[in-house]
Scaffold this motif. Structure first.
Motif, mmCIF file in Angstrom:
data_model
loop_
_atom_site.group_PDB
_atom_site.id
_atom_site.type_symbol
_atom_site.label_atom_id
_atom_site.label_comp_id
_atom_site.label_asym_id
_atom_site.label_seq_id
_atom_site.Cartn_x
_atom_site.Cartn_y
_atom_site.Cartn_z
ATOM 1 N N ASP A 1 0.833 -1.206 0.000
ATOM 2 C CA ASP A 1 0.000 0.000 0.000
ATOM 3 C C ASP A 1 0.866 1.254 0.000
ATOM 4 O O ASP A 1 0.617 2.204 -0.758
ATOM 5 C CB ASP A 1 -0.911 -0.020 1.228
ATOM 6 N N LEU A 2 1.897 1.253 0.837
ATOM 7 C CA LEU A 2 2.789 2.419 0.888
ATOM 8 C C LEU A 2 3.545 2.591 -0.426
ATOM 9 O O LEU A 2 3.735 3.719 -0.901
ATOM 10 C CB LEU A 2 3.771 2.262 2.049
ATOM 11 N N ALA A 3 3.972 1.458 -1.030
ATOM 12 C CA ALA A 3 4.702 1.543 -2.297
ATOM 13 C C ALA A 3 3.813 2.106 -3.407
ATOM 14 O O ALA A 3 4.275 2.866 -4.271
ATOM 15 C CB ALA A 3 5.224 0.165 -2.691
ATOM 16 N N SER A 4 2.524 1.746 -3.392
ATOM 17 C CA SER A 4 1.613 2.230 -4.438
ATOM 18 C C SER A 4 1.289 3.712 -4.289
ATOM 19 O O SER A 4 0.780 4.338 -5.213
ATOM 20 C CB SER A 4 0.310 1.420 -4.408
ATOM 21 N N ARG A 5 1.570 4.265 -3.107
ATOM 22 C CA ARG A 5 1.263 5.674 -2.843
ATOM 23 C C ARG A 5 2.527 6.524 -2.756
ATOM 24 O O ARG A 5 2.511 7.602 -2.149
ATOM 25 C CB ARG A 5 0.471 5.773 -1.540
ATOM 26 N N GLU A 6 3.603 6.057 -3.357
ATOM 27 C CA GLU A 6 4.882 6.776 -3.257
ATOM 28 C C GLU A 6 4.775 8.196 -3.791
ATOM 29 O O GLU A 6 5.281 9.153 -3.188
ATOM 30 C CB GLU A 6 5.974 6.006 -3.998
#
Length: 379
Positions: A83-88
């Motif tokens: 989730d964090l990677a997709s919202r970089e």
């Protein structure tokens, strides 16, 4: 107490793991603590073999539950990290805005080229935007803290699992020694090793071997054990696991057998469902290590696929006595399977990596084990 954990703990951990890996890990840690306490008390037990058998099974349940918790934590960590990677990009923009606001001197943020009216309007806009920015920042902070907590949980659970694995190995070693030291079991006959070797060499099938078992007995005591007729359909399965294939179901190679195949955890202990005479144990044909039990005249229980077998041929084993151990994830005959959490367990979401074949023979004819064992649910 360890038995209560062994009976209910893994299911509780399985239920808790998807939503709360920490709860699953806590349940598992308590189970392992109970098993360790039982191991400490086993030396003073009236029946040390029985106490250690229960302890080993308690460790099996605790270790499975801990793997469930670890697997849940790993899955949740991957979800949070993904989730964090997709919202970089979004995170980068948010950090940029927050950094620019934080780095600008206070008086400058109150000025606007359009004069007082522009300054007032920009202040109103900033007042509207700031709560949203703060909310997004708080959400990001919470996700990062969750990720950090999950990683810390995995490390803590891995340490507990390592301690549990070491204790489980100690319990298995103590069980093996207790079985070797046991001298109180009655013996119905002694084995003729020459006849046993000839029977093994000449047998082309399990049918042929089973029909010749009486040939290897010397000075057999006449009579039979009380028997299991009154427990037909209610015998406990010999290993904690689940039914993989039932009688007559084909395997991947299209081969069918009259027995059932159970999937079991690594190093699981295999026990007698009822008091029985140990008619044979050892390697046989392509079945691996085999134990053949006779709970009453005319009925044989065949367990095949173990890594280690216990007992002496001709002994009368009480119900619940260990007859062997399943193999580990690593090399057969070693404890190198205990690599904290083997990758295949995490990826396949299962710890049932070993298989035990169970066959029931009545008057030298194979019958469906479901007629004798309680197989209406996974064990």
């Amino acid at each position: 107490m360890a038995l209560l954990w062994a009976a209910g703990g893994p299911a509780q951990a399985q239920d808790a793991a998807p939503n709360d890996p920490a709860a699953a890990a806590r349940i598992a840690a308590e189970m392992l603590g109970e098993a360790t306490h039982a191991l400490d008390e086993a030396d003073g037990a009236a029946s040390r073999v029985k106490a250690l058998t229960q302890t080993v099974r308690a460790f099996e349940a605790g270790l499975r539950a801990m793997r469930v918790g670890l697997r849940g934590a790993a899955i949740q960590e991957q979800a949070v990290a993904g989730d964090l990677a997709s919202r970089e990009e979004e995170i980068a923009q948010l950090l940029g805005v927050l950094s620019s606001i934080g780095a600008t001197p206070g008086p400058v943020t109150l000025l606007h080229p359009a004069g007082p009216v522009g300054t007032a309007r920009s202040g109103m806009i900033l007042a509207d935007v700031t709560p949203a920015l703060n909310a997004r920042a708080a959400q990001l902070r919470a996700r990062l803290e969750e990720l950090s907590a999950l990683r810390a949980l995995q490390q803590s659970a891995a340490d507990t699992l390592a301690e549990g694995l070491a204790s489980a190995q100690a319990a298995r070693a103590a069980l093996s020694q207790a079985i070797a030291d046991r001298t109180d079991l009655p013996r119905r006959f002694t084995e003729d090793p020459v006849k046993t070797a000839l029977l093994i060499a000449s047998a082309e099938s399990l049918d042929g071997f089973a029909s010749g078992l009486s040939q290897i007995a010397v000075d057999e005591t006449p009579g039979s054990l009380p028997g299991i007729e009154d427990r037909k359909g209610q015998l406990p399965l010999p290993v904690q696991g689940r039914i993989l294939r039932r009688a007559g179901e084909a395997d991947a190679a299209g081969i069918t057998r009259p027995g059932i195949v159970m999937a079991a955890p690594p190093r699981a202990v295999v026990t007698t469902p009822a008091a029985a005479t140990l008619r044979y144990h050892g390697p046989l044909l392509d079945y691996g290590n085999v134990a053949i039990l006779e709970p009453q005249a005319g009925i044989l229980l065949v367990f095949a696929g173990m890594d280690v077998v216990y007992g002496q041929i001709g002994q009368v084993l009480p119900g619940g006595s260990p007859v062997g151990l399943m193999a580990g994830v690593g090399r057969s005959g070693t404890d190198n399977d205990d690599e904290i959490v083997p990758s295949e367990l995490l990826e396949a979401a299962t710890e049932w990596t070993q298989t035990l074949y169970i066959e029931v023979r009545q008057d030298n004819t194979a019958v469906d084990p479901a007629l004798w064992f309680k197989t209406d649910k996974d064990e």
